[in-house]
Design an enzyme around this catalytic site. Sequence first.
Site, PDB file in Angstrom:
ATOM      1  CG  HIS A  38      -1.743   1.234   1.357  1.00 29.07           C
ATOM      2  ND1 HIS A  38      -2.734   1.556   0.468  1.00 29.07           N
ATOM      3  CD2 HIS A  38      -1.730   2.229   2.280  1.00 29.07           C
ATOM      4  CE1 HIS A  38      -3.297   2.691   0.830  1.00 29.07           C
ATOM      5  NE2 HIS A  38      -2.700   3.123   1.932  1.00 29.07           N
ATOM      6  CE  LYS A  55      -0.283   6.139   1.399  1.00 28.13           C
ATOM      7  NZ  LYS A  55      -1.142   6.421   2.558  1.00 28.13           N
ATOM      8  CG  ASP A  70      -5.055   2.145  -3.020  1.00 29.12           C
ATOM      9  OD1 ASP A  70      -4.851   2.410  -1.829  1.00 29.12           O
ATOM     10  OD2 ASP A  70      -5.874   1.303  -3.400  1.00 29.12           O
ATOM     11  NE  ARG A  91      17.312  19.737  14.054  1.00 31.01           N
ATOM     12  CZ  ARG A  91      17.497  20.823  14.808  1.00 31.01           C
ATOM     13  NH1 ARG A  91      17.469  20.719  16.118  1.00 31.01           N
ATOM     14  NH2 ARG A  91      17.716  22.000  14.245  1.00 31.01           N
TER      15      ARG A  91
END
Length: 336
Positions: free
Chosen positions: A157, A178, A196, A262
């Site tokens: 998915h 998404k 999908d 980071r």
Amino acid sequence: MKFYVQIKKTGDDKTMRSPFSVSLAKIIKNFHLETVYLPQDADGIYISSVEVNRPGLQLCGFYEYFDNARIQIIGKSEEGYLNEFGSAEYEKRVNEFFNKKPATVIISRDLPVTDVMKAAAEANEVPLLRTSDATSAFMASLISFLNVELAPRVTRHGVLVEVYGEGLLIVGESGVGKSETAIELVKRGHRLIADDAVEIRKVSSRSLVGSAPENIRHFIELRGIGIINARRIFGIGAVNLTSKIDLVINLEQWKADKVYDRMGLEEQTTEILENKVPSVTIPVKPGRNLAVIIEVAAMNNRQKKMGYNAAQELLKRLGMFDDIGESKDDDKDIFF
């Protein structure tokens, strides 16, 4: 709710494996093969072995390790060897070979097909085809084709897009954004592969190729809008059929108590079909331009593949990274 595709879930990647096959009709169409003899319609004949074989040893009489599931290719060398014999011995060796019932026999270089060979194929109901291509070039193309068609596969998915030539598999919980991010990337000139459901094939020990199931290809669902066809709206240049998967991007809702990377020194990977793919986690919250961030992630991933890591260079300039790429003081915090 996504209603137009069903995905069968049978376990994790390692258990979702089964033998696959490709119809001989698809091979004939893809390589423009000439049909000399078919025992039945090519749509009903299936090939299940990735391996192909040139039967030089078999024509010499050695069949101990012969695998009749493989496609057999007869080229100039095999033809020249057989032509060294008289008619009786020639017929004996050809009949012995076809009696093993190979999956398919393909004659390369448009070499002549003798009546003896055609009769042996008909007697044993072995498909007999011919190509004008050189033997080695045809074998290479056929193996590449079979590696894709018969590769282990799994359906995930997510969304697959091609950004600056990098195949990005975007995953995350339903509703995280998404599909909306994919639309923004398409509008910025990039390509949609699948939305999908992404069918992922393992074409080698290092490469994964993704595509969309044929029945939902080029369609995207946008909450509040519905189903759209990206190819019809944005044009043929906005879509592609397949793409190699170079980077996995996991979108998740921003968590205030979670510490996100980071610096980019940590090498994260996601395992798919036993292949490890580089991955990053991008937190989502209002005000963040995900499309731009993903574009930068694609370019940064390409730079890393080419041997450049910006975080490592910065630490070297600060005197905190030695020449072999290891931090001199792992306990020291860095603030910007």
